[in-house]
Scaffold this motif. Structure first.
Motif, PDB file in Angstrom:
ATOM      1  N   HIS A 180       3.326  -1.450   7.997  1.00  0.00           N
ATOM      2  CA  HIS A 180       3.133  -1.889   6.564  1.00  0.00           C
ATOM      3  C   HIS A 180       1.752  -1.601   6.039  1.00  0.00           C
ATOM      4  O   HIS A 180       0.803  -1.570   6.829  1.00  0.00           O
ATOM      5  N   LEU A 181       1.649  -1.667   4.758  1.00  0.00           N
ATOM      6  CA  LEU A 181       0.564  -2.106   3.852  1.00  0.00           C
ATOM      7  C   LEU A 181       0.858  -3.203   3.072  1.00  0.00           C
ATOM      8  O   LEU A 181       1.845  -3.319   2.665  1.00  0.00           O
ATOM      9  N   GLN A 182      -0.243  -3.835   2.816  1.00  0.00           N
ATOM     10  CA  GLN A 182      -0.138  -4.932   1.784  1.00  0.00           C
ATOM     11  C   GLN A 182      -1.389  -4.793   0.904  1.00  0.00           C
ATOM     12  O   GLN A 182      -2.413  -4.767   1.303  1.00  0.00           O
ATOM     13  N   ILE A 183      -1.129  -5.096  -0.414  1.00  0.00           N
ATOM     14  CA  ILE A 183      -2.282  -5.157  -1.450  1.00  0.00           C
ATOM     15  C   ILE A 183      -2.608  -6.494  -2.101  1.00  0.00           C
ATOM     16  O   ILE A 183      -1.566  -6.918  -2.635  1.00  0.00           O
ATOM     17  N   ILE A 184      -3.682  -6.987  -1.962  1.00  0.00           N
ATOM     18  CA  ILE A 184      -4.181  -7.999  -2.550  1.00  0.00           C
ATOM     19  C   ILE A 184      -4.695  -7.864  -4.219  1.00  0.00           C
ATOM     20  O   ILE A 184      -5.601  -6.969  -3.944  1.00  0.00           O
ATOM     21  N   ASP A 185      -4.434  -8.718  -4.929  1.00  0.00           N
ATOM     22  CA  ASP A 185      -5.056  -8.569  -6.258  1.00  0.00           C
ATOM     23  C   ASP A 185      -6.238  -9.621  -6.238  1.00  0.00           C
ATOM     24  O   ASP A 185      -6.062 -10.733  -6.090  1.00  0.00           O
ATOM     25  N   VAL A 186      -7.441  -9.277  -6.703  1.00  0.00           N
ATOM     26  CA  VAL A 186      -8.617  -9.966  -6.340  1.00  0.00           C
ATOM     27  C   VAL A 186      -8.722 -10.908  -7.489  1.00  0.00           C
ATOM     28  O   VAL A 186      -9.329 -12.118  -7.372  1.00  0.00           O
ATOM     29  N   LYS A 187      -8.018 -10.652  -8.441  1.00  0.00           N
ATOM     30  CA  LYS A 187      -7.972 -11.495  -9.787  1.00  0.00           C
ATOM     31  C   LYS A 187      -7.580 -12.847  -9.469  1.00  0.00           C
ATOM     32  O   LYS A 187      -8.091 -13.917  -9.616  1.00  0.00           O
ATOM     33  N   ASP A 188      -6.296 -12.940  -8.557  1.00  0.00           N
ATOM     34  CA  ASP A 188      -6.064 -14.226  -8.381  1.00  0.00           C
ATOM     35  C   ASP A 188      -5.513 -14.480  -6.747  1.00  0.00           C
ATOM     36  O   ASP A 188      -5.005 -15.350  -6.362  1.00  0.00           O
ATOM     37  N   LEU A 189      -6.189 -13.513  -5.986  1.00  0.00           N
ATOM     38  CA  LEU A 189      -6.170 -13.526  -4.616  1.00  0.00           C
ATOM     39  C   LEU A 189      -4.698 -13.883  -4.175  1.00  0.00           C
ATOM     40  O   LEU A 189      -4.560 -14.617  -3.139  1.00  0.00           O
ATOM     41  N   SER A 190      -3.861 -12.955  -4.795  1.00  0.00           N
ATOM     42  CA  SER A 190      -2.339 -12.907  -4.171  1.00  0.00           C
ATOM     43  C   SER A 190      -1.814 -11.512  -4.023  1.00  0.00           C
ATOM     44  O   SER A 190      -2.400 -10.624  -4.243  1.00  0.00           O
ATOM     45  N   ILE A 191      -1.060 -11.618  -2.837  1.00  0.00           N
ATOM     46  CA  ILE A 191      -0.404 -10.436  -2.510  1.00  0.00           C
ATOM     47  C   ILE A 191       0.658  -9.552  -3.747  1.00  0.00           C
ATOM     48  O   ILE A 191       1.297 -10.375  -4.082  1.00  0.00           O
ATOM     49  N   VAL A 192       0.334  -8.324  -4.269  1.00  0.00           N
ATOM     50  CA  VAL A 192       1.151  -8.078  -5.376  1.00  0.00           C
ATOM     51  C   VAL A 192       2.070  -6.898  -5.131  1.00  0.00           C
ATOM     52  O   VAL A 192       2.874  -6.717  -5.748  1.00  0.00           O
ATOM     53  N   GLN A 193       1.623  -6.331  -3.655  1.00  0.00           N
ATOM     54  CA  GLN A 193       2.410  -5.089  -3.420  1.00  0.00           C
ATOM     55  C   GLN A 193       2.713  -5.073  -1.961  1.00  0.00           C
ATOM     56  O   GLN A 193       1.604  -5.353  -1.220  1.00  0.00           O
ATOM     57  N   SER A 194       3.872  -4.823  -1.406  1.00  0.00           N
ATOM     58  CA  SER A 194       3.811  -4.475   0.105  1.00  0.00           C
ATOM     59  C   SER A 194       4.538  -3.157   0.013  1.00  0.00           C
ATOM     60  O   SER A 194       5.646  -2.838  -0.673  1.00  0.00           O
ATOM     61  N   LEU A 195       4.093  -2.210   1.045  1.00  0.00           N
ATOM     62  CA  LEU A 195       4.444  -0.886   1.126  1.00  0.00           C
ATOM     63  C   LEU A 195       4.671  -0.487   2.573  1.00  0.00           C
ATOM     64  O   LEU A 195       4.160  -1.299   3.459  1.00  0.00           O
ATOM     65  N   GLN A 196       5.781   0.315   2.581  1.00  0.00           N
ATOM     66  CA  GLN A 196       6.074   0.725   4.120  1.00  0.00           C
ATOM     67  C   GLN A 196       5.862   2.407   4.340  1.00  0.00           C
ATOM     68  O   GLN A 196       6.876   2.990   4.167  1.00  0.00           O
ATOM     69  N   PRO A 197       4.867   2.766   4.399  1.00  0.00           N
ATOM     70  CA  PRO A 197       4.383   4.434   4.552  1.00  0.00           C
ATOM     71  C   PRO A 197       5.309   5.052   5.810  1.00  0.00           C
ATOM     72  O   PRO A 197       5.691   6.100   5.547  1.00  0.00           O
ATOM     73  N   GLY A 198       5.382   4.034   6.885  1.00  0.00           N
ATOM     74  CA  GLY A 198       5.932   4.716   8.018  1.00  0.00           C
ATOM     75  C   GLY A 198       5.252   4.298   9.361  1.00  0.00           C
ATOM     76  O   GLY A 198       4.554   3.171   9.173  1.00  0.00           O
ATOM     77  N   LYS A 199       5.609   4.725  10.466  1.00  0.00           N
ATOM     78  CA  LYS A 199       5.326   4.308  11.740  1.00  0.00           C
ATOM     79  C   LYS A 199       3.743   4.537  11.972  1.00  0.00           C
ATOM     80  O   LYS A 199       3.256   5.643  11.872  1.00  0.00           O
ATOM     81  N   ALA A 200       2.919   3.646  12.354  1.00  0.00           N
ATOM     82  CA  ALA A 200       1.646   3.791  12.696  1.00  0.00           C
ATOM     83  C   ALA A 200       0.595   3.828  11.504  1.00  0.00           C
ATOM     84  O   ALA A 200       0.136   5.125  11.637  1.00  0.00           O
ATOM     85  N   VAL A 201       0.385   3.262  10.667  1.00  0.00           N
ATOM     86  CA  VAL A 201      -0.622   3.317   9.590  1.00  0.00           C
ATOM     87  C   VAL A 201      -1.877   3.036   9.963  1.00  0.00           C
ATOM     88  O   VAL A 201      -2.251   1.914  10.478  1.00  0.00           O
ATOM     89  N   LEU A 202      -2.774   4.152  10.264  1.00  0.00           N
ATOM     90  CA  LEU A 202      -4.187   4.066  10.962  1.00  0.00           C
ATOM     91  C   LEU A 202      -5.322   3.834   9.962  1.00  0.00           C
ATOM     92  O   LEU A 202      -6.294   3.039  10.358  1.00  0.00           O
ATOM     93  N   HIS A 203      -5.308   4.212   8.956  1.00  0.00           N
ATOM     94  CA  HIS A 203      -6.350   4.342   8.093  1.00  0.00           C
ATOM     95  C   HIS A 203      -5.990   4.717   6.658  1.00  0.00           C
ATOM     96  O   HIS A 203      -4.954   5.133   6.325  1.00  0.00           O
ATOM     97  N   MET A 204      -6.908   4.131   5.746  1.00  0.00           N
ATOM     98  CA  MET A 204      -6.885   4.522   4.259  1.00  0.00           C
ATOM     99  C   MET A 204      -8.283   5.036   3.940  1.00  0.00           C
ATOM    100  O   MET A 204      -9.271   4.648   4.344  1.00  0.00           O
ATOM    101  N   GLU A 205      -8.010   5.875   2.720  1.00  0.00           N
ATOM    102  CA  GLU A 205      -9.396   6.171   2.074  1.00  0.00           C
ATOM    103  C   GLU A 205      -9.142   6.646   0.641  1.00  0.00           C
ATOM    104  O   GLU A 205      -8.149   7.152   0.112  1.00  0.00           O
ATOM    105  N   PHE A 206      -9.891   5.725  -0.162  1.00  0.00           N
ATOM    106  CA  PHE A 206      -9.861   5.992  -1.701  1.00  0.00           C
ATOM    107  C   PHE A 206     -10.553   7.057  -2.224  1.00  0.00           C
ATOM    108  O   PHE A 206     -11.459   7.572  -1.735  1.00  0.00           O
ATOM    109  N   THR A 207      -9.858   7.835  -3.305  1.00  0.00           N
ATOM    110  CA  THR A 207     -10.506   8.793  -3.858  1.00  0.00           C
ATOM    111  C   THR A 207     -11.827   8.251  -4.674  1.00  0.00           C
ATOM    112  O   THR A 207     -11.913   6.978  -4.801  1.00  0.00           O
TER     113      THR A 207
END
Length: 389
Positions: free
Chosen positions: A313-340
């Motif tokens: 799983h991944l979850q995304i928090i909106d900093v504006k209201d400190l709430s979770i705005v999206q949940s994603l399920q990319p696949g098994k064993a999500v290890l790392h993220m990097e923004f462009t």
């Protein structure tokens, strides 16, 4: 005359061919293939794999920093390997094995020095980025001749490195303006078992997470005379901790404006801290034990991944209201993220699916899927201009 014209034409055509093969470095990156001991060189603008570089050793806990011209990637392997990769020639420039077990490293403010933090033997070794020749050896000694594992190594302004001693419960600041004569400032009794650390984007605050007790250790590098301050020391004292399946990571720059976002150890929560007063603002429930809690470059979103058994799983928090705005399920064993570099996309490694997913951070759509052998860490060359990464 005909010969001269033909020669000039040939040279012009040759120059055109060379120009067409030129490659810029600003949108390049490295994806670690941990089980293969290899790395993919990638282009983040075109979402393409350029080349695989092999024979990099044990990459089970690998990290990467970049030269200030973005041409070279320096890969820190768990086996003590330090490898310099030429991103323009798609090959290893030089490789050394400098210790028995290392945990990461950092590049100096002026780009001339590489520091490596070691578990075995405990300490920090410093090398020239040009030649990989050793220029300093800093054993992490405490209580006489005991050696501590070193964690949380970051670069800091003033040609300094800062790191924590896991076994000793200390933070050291090392001035390397004269590499032959390192100046070390030691802060003791900072808390039990610091396991990782982050540096604030402005280079002022060094914050170490504590595994052996509650809270975080805060060092103000602008005012070191204040010594190390404990923050959130009372957090979770009355709560039952869950088994810790994977240590969370702090070195993701989870800061957005005046707020800092921290993964809670042994809890299914992300902690929100006001860094003006260093007090707890909110505990955000999430669906698992957070590992990486990373801020999008504009500070509007926080992306969170999780330890087993919730690491699909991944979850995304909106900093504006400190709430979770999206949940994603990319696949098994999500290890790392990097923004462009400007945050319009995020690359996500999905180890057990042998792929990297690229998401649009605005509408969360999938922009690309790239094949990779057991991918883990993803590192873009834009890190070359950021402190603490």
């Amino acid at each position: 005359m005909f010969f001269k014209i033909s020669l000039i034409s040939a040279c012009l055509l040759c120059g055109t061919a060379v120009a067409e093969n030129l490659r810029a470095t600003g949108d390049l990156g490295v994806v670690i293939e941990r089980e293969q001991g290899s790395a993919l060189l990638v282009n983040s603008s075109h979402r393409t794999v350029l080349k695989r570089v092999e024979a990099l050793g044990d990459l089970s806990h690998a990290s990467v920093v970049f030269s200030r011209d973005q041409r070279y990637a320096f890969v820190f392997g768990r086996d003590g390997g330090l490898t310099k990769i030429d991103l323009l020639r798609d090959k290893i420039d030089k490789r050394i094995v400098q210790a028995g077990n290392s945990i990461g490293g950092a590049i100096s403010q002026d780009g001339s020095l590489i520091a490596v933090s070691n578990y075995t033997p405990g300490g920090v070794k410093v090398f020239s980025t040009e030649t990989l020749q050793q220029v300093a050896d800093i054993p992490a000694l405490y209580q006489g001749d005991k050696r501590s594992k070193v964690v949380g190594l970051v670069d800091a302004p003033g040609q300094r490195f800062v790191f924590s001693l896991f076994d000793a419960g200390e933070i050291w600041v090392v001035d390397l303006n004269d590499p032959q004569n390192p100046q070390i400032q030691k802060f003791q009794d900072i808390g039990k078992q610091p396991y990782d650390a982050l540096l604030s984007p402005d280079g002022r605050y060094y914050i170490a997470g504590l595994f052996g007790e509650n809270g975080l250790a805060l060092l103000d590098l602008w005012r070191p005379e204040l010594n190390v301050r404990r923050i959130l020391a009372d957090y979770g004292k009355q709560d039952d901790k869950l088994p810790v399946y994977k240590m969370p990571h702090l070195e993701g720059w989870a800061m957005a404006g005046d707020l800092m976002f921290v993964p809670a150890i042994g809890h299914h929560e992300v902690l929100v801290i006001d860094k003006r007063e260093w007090n707890l603002v909110k505990r955000i429930p999430v669906l698992g034990q957070p590992v990486f809690v990373m801020a999008r470059p504009d500070g509007r979103q926080i992306w969170v991944n999780f330890a087993f058994p919730d690491n699909q799983h991944l979850q995304i928090i909106d900093v504006k209201d400190l709430s979770i705005v999206q949940s994603l399920q990319p696949g098994k064993a999500v290890l790392h993220m990097e923004f462009t570099p400007r945050g319009e996309e995020v690359w996500v490694s999905v180890r057990d699916e042998d792929r990297v997913m690229v998401y649009d951070t605005d509408d969360f759509s999938v922009k690309a899927r790239l094949n990779a052998e057991k991918p883990s860490g993803i590192f873009f060359t834009s890190r070359a201009y950021k402190l603490g990464l």
